[in-house]
Design an enzyme around this catalytic site. Structure first.
Site, mmCIF file in Angstrom:
data_model
loop_
_atom_site.group_PDB
_atom_site.id
_atom_site.type_symbol
_atom_site.label_atom_id
_atom_site.label_comp_id
_atom_site.label_asym_id
_atom_site.label_seq_id
_atom_site.Cartn_x
_atom_site.Cartn_y
_atom_site.Cartn_z
ATOM 1 N N ASP A 12 -20.293 3.855 0.892
ATOM 2 C CA ASP A 12 -20.172 2.448 0.482
ATOM 3 C C ASP A 12 -21.291 2.163 -0.515
ATOM 4 O O ASP A 12 -22.169 3.007 -0.716
ATOM 5 C CB ASP A 12 -20.266 1.509 1.698
ATOM 6 C CG ASP A 12 -19.533 0.179 1.459
ATOM 7 O OD1 ASP A 12 -19.307 -0.184 0.272
ATOM 8 O OD2 ASP A 12 -19.207 -0.497 2.430
ATOM 9 N N ARG A 59 -8.781 -11.341 2.052
ATOM 10 C CA ARG A 59 -8.227 -12.663 1.720
ATOM 11 C C ARG A 59 -8.971 -13.773 2.452
ATOM 12 O O ARG A 59 -9.535 -13.556 3.509
ATOM 13 C CB ARG A 59 -6.769 -12.737 2.191
ATOM 14 C CG ARG A 59 -5.826 -11.919 1.412
ATOM 15 C CD ARG A 59 -4.407 -12.393 1.654
ATOM 16 N NE ARG A 59 -3.805 -11.840 2.851
ATOM 17 C CZ ARG A 59 -2.740 -12.373 3.446
ATOM 18 N NH1 ARG A 59 -2.237 -13.511 2.999
ATOM 19 N NH2 ARG A 59 -2.201 -11.802 4.502
ATOM 20 N N ARG A 65 -2.092 -11.513 -0.915
ATOM 21 C CA ARG A 65 -2.766 -10.224 -1.164
ATOM 22 C C ARG A 65 -2.910 -9.992 -2.670
ATOM 23 O O ARG A 65 -3.883 -9.413 -3.130
ATOM 24 C CB ARG A 65 -1.976 -9.090 -0.513
ATOM 25 C CG ARG A 65 -2.044 -9.117 1.032
ATOM 26 C CD ARG A 65 -1.253 -7.975 1.613
ATOM 27 N NE ARG A 65 -1.209 -7.932 3.062
ATOM 28 C CZ ARG A 65 -0.400 -8.676 3.819
ATOM 29 N NH1 ARG A 65 0.412 -9.557 3.274
ATOM 30 N NH2 ARG A 65 -0.405 -8.551 5.137
ATOM 31 N N ILE A 95 -5.728 1.661 1.843
ATOM 32 C CA ILE A 95 -5.621 0.453 2.670
ATOM 33 C C ILE A 95 -5.909 -0.795 1.819
ATOM 34 O O ILE A 95 -5.391 -1.880 2.086
ATOM 35 C CB ILE A 95 -6.623 0.536 3.843
ATOM 36 C CG1 ILE A 95 -6.272 1.718 4.743
ATOM 37 C CG2 ILE A 95 -6.648 -0.758 4.658
ATOM 38 C CD1 ILE A 95 -7.334 2.056 5.780
ATOM 39 N N ASN A 97 -6.003 -3.843 -0.451
ATOM 40 C CA ASN A 97 -4.915 -4.701 -0.932
ATOM 41 C C ASN A 97 -5.117 -5.138 -2.369
ATOM 42 O O ASN A 97 -6.250 -5.204 -2.833
ATOM 43 C CB ASN A 97 -4.830 -5.946 -0.040
ATOM 44 C CG ASN A 97 -3.930 -5.697 1.161
ATOM 45 O OD1 ASN A 97 -2.867 -5.126 1.037
ATOM 46 N ND2 ASN A 97 -4.381 -6.149 2.325
ATOM 47 N N ASP A 128 1.961 -2.884 9.872
ATOM 48 C CA ASP A 128 3.239 -3.614 9.972
ATOM 49 C C ASP A 128 4.073 -3.065 11.132
ATOM 50 O O ASP A 128 4.717 -3.817 11.863
ATOM 51 C CB ASP A 128 4.008 -3.506 8.644
ATOM 52 C CG ASP A 128 3.205 -4.066 7.487
ATOM 53 O OD1 ASP A 128 2.611 -5.136 7.651
ATOM 54 O OD2 ASP A 128 3.160 -3.413 6.420
ATOM 55 N N HIS A 155 3.930 -3.919 1.485
ATOM 56 C CA HIS A 155 2.975 -4.492 2.453
ATOM 57 C C HIS A 155 2.483 -5.860 1.973
ATOM 58 O O HIS A 155 1.307 -6.051 1.710
ATOM 59 C CB HIS A 155 1.803 -3.517 2.660
ATOM 60 C CG HIS A 155 0.777 -4.034 3.621
ATOM 61 N ND1 HIS A 155 1.030 -4.245 4.957
ATOM 62 C CD2 HIS A 155 -0.507 -4.413 3.438
ATOM 63 C CE1 HIS A 155 -0.036 -4.726 5.544
ATOM 64 N NE2 HIS A 155 -0.994 -4.845 4.640
ATOM 65 N N MET A 206 -6.381 -3.468 11.994
ATOM 66 C CA MET A 206 -6.197 -2.608 10.814
ATOM 67 C C MET A 206 -6.860 -1.262 11.038
ATOM 68 O O MET A 206 -6.299 -0.206 10.707
ATOM 69 C CB MET A 206 -6.760 -3.295 9.562
ATOM 70 C CG MET A 206 -6.634 -2.475 8.303
ATOM 71 S SD MET A 206 -4.946 -1.900 7.991
ATOM 72 C CE MET A 206 -4.355 -3.177 6.907
HETATM 73 C C1 LMR Z 1 -3.090 -7.150 6.973
HETATM 74 O O1 LMR Z 1 -1.874 -6.933 6.939
HETATM 75 O O2 LMR Z 1 -3.638 -7.667 7.962
HETATM 76 C C2 LMR Z 1 -3.944 -6.736 5.810
HETATM 77 O O3 LMR Z 1 -3.137 -6.356 4.734
HETATM 78 C C3 LMR Z 1 -4.940 -7.756 5.402
HETATM 79 C C4 LMR Z 1 -4.329 -9.033 4.863
HETATM 80 O O4 LMR Z 1 -4.898 -9.591 3.911
HETATM 81 O O5 LMR Z 1 -3.338 -9.510 5.395
#
Ligand code: LMR
Length: 295
Positions: A12, A59, A65, A95, A97, A128, A155, A206
């Site tokens: 990181d 977010r 997203r 992962i 977004n 999901d 997604h 997640m």
């Molecule tokens: C989720 O599905 O929880 C992630 O993609 C994060 C988000 O911003 O929703």
């Protein structure tokens, strides 16, 4: 936690040492190492089989997203450029977004570097599936361990297409239940973003979902021939160049697409599939153009 993980490299731009020290005390076989700052990125990638990219900003309530594209697109591009140079054969799990755009970004970067292998690039959509399984089991009083709902598409919002008619074990849903469950699965991420009220998005569920997907990848790399997962990958399952569907994994990456999931869709699912295509297509093109325009 997986006994298949021999070493875990954490990278990181800051605050990695503490996380690595913390994780390294778990009594698992994994050797944990910390890499801080861009100068240490190449070393973090040496001899790596699987790269997991959860980097970027989350977010806040009211955001989609896609609103994260401005910041996260550049972050993913930089990380994948380094991956292309220092770990060109590694599998990549994205992962960050918006996954519907960041996976095409990664593909384009890898293409430009001459090391793109579509079988090894994956958008992580496991959360999901995890959500769909949880919500269906709750609604129908089923043993969670038995429930499996394929989730296709992408997604984000309506691009998330849960195929409730393909739920295993077979379950009957009323039209109202289908509508309620589909909308809840599509808005699962937003549900968490709103509950966290400005403090970010899903991190724990997640991490759980990403760990499941990563372990599936590692099992396949290790020679397990019975690994199936839904993932957002380069695809010919529909006319869209990237699409999430169930895939069979093998040592070389994607071995086969489970096209049968798209046979015999209900009218509701067929309509939802057609409805998601324009949005998903635009998100894919946005990702590709981002890399092409910055040449
Ligand atoms: C989720 O599905 O929880 C992630 O993609 C994060 C988000 O911003 O929703």
């Amino acid at each position: 936690m997986s006994p298949l993980v021999a070493s875990l490299n954490l990278y990181d731009i800051a605050n990695v040492k503490g996380v690595a020290a913390d994780l390294s005390h778990c009594n698992t076989p994994a050797q944990v190492s910390a890499f801080t700052g861009f100068a240490e990125l190449p070393d973090s990638l040496k001899n790596v089989d699987l790269i997991i990219i959860p980097a970027g900003v989350p977010r806040k309530p009211g955001m989609t997203r896609d609103d994260l594209f401005k910041i996260n697109a550049g972050i993913v591009r930089t990380l994948v450029e380094a991956a292309a140079e220092h770990a060109p054969n590694a599998w990549i799990n994205i992962i960050s977004n918006p996954v519907n755009s960041t996976v095409p970004i990664a593909a384009e970067v890898l293409k430009q570097k001459g090391v793109y292998n579509p079988r090894k690039l994956f958008g992580v959509t496991t959360l999901d599936v995890v959500r769909a399984n949880t919500f269906v089991a709750q609604k129908k009083n089923l043993r969670l361990i038995d429930v499996d709902v394929p989730v296709l598409g992408g997604h984000a919002g309506i691009t998330i297409l849960p195929l409730l008619s393909k739920t295993r074990p077979a379950v009957e849903f009323s039209p109202e239940e289908i509508e309620e469950l589909t909308v809840r699965i599509q808005n699962g991420g937003t549900e968490v973003v709103e509950a966290k009220a400005g403090a970010g998005s899903a991190t724990l569920s997640m991490a759980y979902a990403a760990a499941r997907f990563a372990e599936s990848c590692i099992r396949a790399l290790d020679g397990d021939e019975s690994v199936y997962e839904c993932s957002f990958v380069q695809s010919e399952v529909t006319e869209l160049p990237f699409f999430a569907s169930r895939v069979k994994l093998c040592k070389e990456g994607v071995e086969a697409f489970i096209n049968a999931d798209l046979n015999g869709l209900t009218d509701y699912e067929q309509t939802a599939l057609e409805a998601l295509k324009p949005e998903l297509k635009a998100s894919i093109e946005k990702g590709i153009n981002f890399v092409k325009q910055s040449l």
